[in-house]
Design a protein around this motif. Structure first.
Motif, short mmCIF file in Angstrom:
data_model
loop_
_atom_site.label_atom_id
_atom_site.label_comp_id
_atom_site.label_asym_id
_atom_site.label_seq_id
_atom_site.Cartn_x
_atom_site.Cartn_y
_atom_site.Cartn_z
N VAL A 163 36.39 33.94 56.42
CA VAL A 163 37.10 32.69 56.21
C VAL A 163 37.07 32.28 54.75
O VAL A 163 38.09 31.88 54.15
CB VAL A 163 36.50 31.58 57.11
N VAL A 164 35.90 32.39 54.13
CA VAL A 164 35.76 32.01 52.73
C VAL A 164 36.62 32.91 51.85
O VAL A 164 37.36 32.43 50.96
CB VAL A 164 34.29 32.07 52.30
N ALA A 191 43.92 33.35 49.25
CA ALA A 191 45.17 32.61 49.36
C ALA A 191 45.39 31.72 48.14
O ALA A 191 46.48 31.67 47.56
CB ALA A 191 45.17 31.77 50.65
N ALA A 192 44.31 31.01 47.76
CA ALA A 192 44.41 30.18 46.56
C ALA A 192 44.67 31.03 45.32
O ALA A 192 45.42 30.63 44.42
CB ALA A 192 43.13 29.36 46.38
N THR A 246 40.36 32.23 52.29
CA THR A 246 40.74 30.98 51.63
C THR A 246 40.85 31.16 50.12
O THR A 246 41.82 30.73 49.47
CB THR A 246 39.72 29.88 51.94
#
Length: 337
Positions: free
Chosen positions: A69-70, A76-77, A73
């Motif tokens: 998840v980290v 994506a950023a 994220t």
């Protein structure tokens, strides 16, 4: 506090390794474009963040699910940041190219102004010296023969007309370069403009035994400044007549194409050297001719074609020249009205 310092150390080490690798890559790409440097810099920054987050997350013993998840994220950023950076980099690169082109153009204009001053000084000084000598001879009564006096008067008039044309050309060119040219667009029939221009150039052509020929049909209308378009046609005709040998021909025709209106002036001047084709529209360029103006009517200061280019570009068009069999062809293209 100890855990915080440890996490900061992990992040700094991971980011530092990526940063050092990025610095080495940037050093290898020193000769590349600014866009390449910006993309590499953004990629190094994003990778440093990803490496720092991944290292810290692993040191914190996150579960596999939380780790994914980290990382998702952060990635994506990172992709969003890279996309925005590439867009910004392209704009910045385009602005840099435009600024470089503007600097190059300014340098060319400055060089042209210096050359223009030198050439105009020569073209003014020579006739002024001759006019002064003839005026002093007439004033002091050194010449008394009626034929000689009449010749002196004729020469004074010829030189005065030449300097008047030169001053007019300088004024027109200064308006173009200063952006002070204001067109008054109207619907202009090219046939009428060309007819008037031929009538004005006819004495010069007759004196050189050059035949002026205009196409019978195919003359379109164009949207533009009538006075400026007449100046364009006249300057092109005068230039072709001046460089066409005796018993030569200057032909002018026009038409309408898919991208607008075109007008062409062809002559039998023998052609232009390939190295001069890109320079014929430069200020004060006269090719291999001597700098001293000839004595025929129509002799100018080498500004006629520069004025043509300026006036055509003011209409949103373009002008070019190419060699043809035994001569050259000047072609003006103007956008559709």
């Amino acid at each position: 506090m100890t855990d915080t310092l440890l996490i900061a150390a992990y992040a700094l080490v991971a980011g530092g390794v990526v940063g050092a690798a990025g610095a080495a890559v940037l050093r290898l790409l020193r000769g590349r474009s600014i866009l390449t440097h910006i993309v590499v810099l953004l990629a190094v920054t994003v990778l440093a963040v990803v490496a720092g987050v991944a290292t810290v997350a692993r040191a914190m013993f996150l579960s596999g699910h939380d780790m994914r998840v980290v990382l998702l994220t952060v990635c994506a950023a990172a992709l969003v940041s890279l996309a925005v950076g590439v867009i910004f980099g392209r704009r910045l690169a385009a602005a840099a190219v435009w600024a470089q082109q503007a600097r190059d153009r300014e340098r060319r204009l400055e060089a042209g102004r210096r050359e223009l001053v030198a050439w105009v000084s020569h073209d003014l000084r020579t006739p002024l010296a001759g006019m002064r000598a003839m005026a002093e001879a007439l004033e002091d009564g050194i010449v008394a023969d009626p034929a000689t006096v009449a010749e002196y008067h004729r020469r004074l008039r010829v030189e005065t007309d030449r300097m008047t044309r030169l001053v007019d050309d300088l004024f027109e060119l200064s308006r173009i370069n200063a952006g002070a040219l204001r067109l008054v667009p109207t619907t202009v029939p090219l046939r009428e403009v060309v007819s008037d221009a031929i009538a004005g150039v006819a004495p010069l052509a007759a004196g050189k035994r050059v035949t002026l020929v205009a196409a019978e049909t195919g003359w379109p209308t164009v949207r533009g400044g009538e006075r400026e378009l007449a100046r364009v046609v006249t300057n092109l005709l005068v230039n072709s007549v001046r460089y066409t040998p005796a018993d030569g021909t200057v032909h002018i025709d026009a038409g309408r194409g898919r991208d607008g209106v075109w007008l062409a002036v062809s002559d039998t001047c023998g052609g232009i050297p390939d190295g001069d084709l890109d320079r014929v529209f430069d200020i004060a360029f006269r090719g291999e001719r001597a700098r001293t103006p000839d004595e025929q009517p129509g002799g100018g200061g080498g500004l006629g074609l520069a004025i043509v280019r300026g006036l055509v570009e003011a209409h949103g068009g373009r002008v070019g020249v190419r060699n043809t069999g035994g001569g050259c062809r000047f072609e003006v293209r103007l956008p559709a009205g």
